[in-house]
Write a protein that holds these residues in place. Structure first.
Motif, PDB file in Angstrom:
ATOM      1  N   ARG A   1       0.844  -1.357   0.193  1.00  0.00           N
ATOM      2  CA  ARG A   1      -0.369   0.126   0.153  1.00  0.00           C
ATOM      3  C   ARG A   1       0.967   1.205  -0.057  1.00  0.00           C
ATOM      4  N   PRO A   2       0.584   2.220  -0.656  1.00  0.00           N
ATOM      5  CA  PRO A   2       1.157   3.567  -0.774  1.00  0.00           C
ATOM      6  C   PRO A   2       1.865   4.080   1.083  1.00  0.00           C
TER       7      PRO A   2
ATOM      8  N   MET B   1       7.722   4.722  -8.078  1.00  0.00           N
ATOM      9  CA  MET B   1       6.810   5.968  -8.692  1.00  0.00           C
ATOM     10  C   MET B   1       7.590   7.538  -7.819  1.00  0.00           C
TER      11      MET B   1
ATOM     12  N   GLU C   1       7.111  11.593  -8.108  1.00  0.00           N
ATOM     13  CA  GLU C   1       6.058  13.221  -8.066  1.00  0.00           C
ATOM     14  C   GLU C   1       7.640  14.208  -8.687  1.00  0.00           C
TER      15      GLU C   1
ATOM     16  N   ASP D   1      -0.237  10.236 -14.165  1.00  0.00           N
ATOM     17  CA  ASP D   1      -0.635  11.617 -13.512  1.00  0.00           C
ATOM     18  C   ASP D   1      -0.361  13.115 -14.186  1.00  0.00           C
TER      19      ASP D   1
ATOM     20  N   ARG E   1       3.259  12.287 -11.753  1.00  0.00           N
ATOM     21  CA  ARG E   1       3.455  11.210 -11.402  1.00  0.00           C
ATOM     22  C   ARG E   1       3.868  10.409 -12.301  1.00  0.00           C
TER      23      ARG E   1
ATOM     24  N   TYR F   1       0.403  -2.411 -10.916  1.00  0.00           N
ATOM     25  CA  TYR F   1      -0.202  -1.101  -9.963  1.00  0.00           C
ATOM     26  C   TYR F   1      -1.478  -1.019 -10.322  1.00  0.00           C
TER      27      TYR F   1
ATOM     28  N   LEU G   1      -3.950   1.882 -11.023  1.00  0.00           N
ATOM     29  CA  LEU G   1      -4.658   3.552 -11.518  1.00  0.00           C
ATOM     30  C   LEU G   1      -5.641   3.956 -10.940  1.00  0.00           C
ATOM     31  N   SER G   2      -7.101   3.088 -11.105  1.00  0.00           N
ATOM     32  CA  SER G   2      -8.492   3.115 -10.553  1.00  0.00           C
ATOM     33  C   SER G   2      -9.296   1.690 -10.359  1.00  0.00           C
TER      34      SER G   2
ATOM     35  N   SER H   1      -7.019   0.850  -5.806  1.00  0.00           N
ATOM     36  CA  SER H   1      -6.448   1.947  -6.274  1.00  0.00           C
ATOM     37  C   SER H   1      -5.203   2.854  -5.750  1.00  0.00           C
ATOM     38  N   GLY H   2      -4.405   2.851  -6.421  1.00  0.00           N
ATOM     39  CA  GLY H   2      -2.686   3.275  -5.662  1.00  0.00           C
ATOM     40  C   GLY H   2      -2.177   1.824  -5.109  1.00  0.00           C
ATOM     41  N   CYS H   3      -2.195   0.752  -5.281  1.00  0.00           N
ATOM     42  CA  CYS H   3      -1.466  -0.421  -4.260  1.00  0.00           C
ATOM     43  C   CYS H   3      -1.354  -0.804  -5.182  1.00  0.00           C
TER      44      CYS H   3
END
Length: 180
Positions: free
Chosen positions: A5-6, A39, A41, A62, A101, A134, A136-137, A149-151
């Motif tokens: 998880r993030p 990832m 940013e 993103d 991102r 990964y 995304l949605s 999402s995000g995991c």
């Protein structure tokens, strides 16, 4: 399968102040890095870190994208369109319309053949001994586990592929050993 998880990503600010890297997973041995999934940013234009002897696949997840300026010409990194390039390249990244991102797969091409592709559950996922997804949605599911999402799910090669809920999208990362 292992779900990351993030909040478990290892986060590090860039020395130049232009962004942040979140390391998700990596494999290395006494010879060095085999592969790394992270990832980034990206908050401003600036130089990219070099990874001599390694290969990179960058996917904007993103934002509007990046132009990667190299001595050999620009490389356009558009949303959800993985771009592959040598870690040896000197790169100056230029944002196309604000912060982005991106998901990065960095690997040793002498040992691993890496690939990243967009998936929505309609295509088979497994095509390598080490794989990750990964999300995304939406959500993917496997063995009663939810990949939200995000995991990121590090997938067991013997397991069946995760199933996508309607509308779910993800990036599938495959890593195959290079045959000698």
């Amino acid at each position: 399968m292992r779900i990351i998880r993030p909040d478990a990503f290892a986060t590090q600010q860039w020395k130049n102040g232009g962004g942040v890297t979140h390391e998700i997973a990596r494999a290395e041995d006494e010879s060095g890095l085999i592969w790394r999934l992270s990832m980034a940013e990206v908050a401003s234009d600036g130089p990219f870190s070099a990874f001599p002897g390694l290969e990179r696949i960058l996917t904007v997840i993103d934002g509007a994208g990046l132009i990667l300026e190299t001595d050999g010409g620009p490389i356009a990194a558009r949303p959800l369109d993985p771009v592959r390039f040598s870690g040896d390249l000197t790169i100056h990244g230029r944002l196309i319309g604000g912060k982005v991102r991106d998901l990065n797969l960095i690997y040793d091409p002498k040992r691993i053949d890496g690939a990243v592709r967009l998936v929505d559950g309609t295509h088979p996922l497994h095509d390598g001994p080490v794989a990750a997804l990964y999300c995304l949605s939406g959500r993917f599911r496997l063995s009663g586990e939810e990949i939200g999402s995000g995991c990121v799910a590090i997938l067991d090669p013997a397991a069946t592929a995760p199933k996508a809920d309607p509308g779910a999208t993800g990036l599938y990362i495959s890593l195959q050993e290079v045959s000698v």
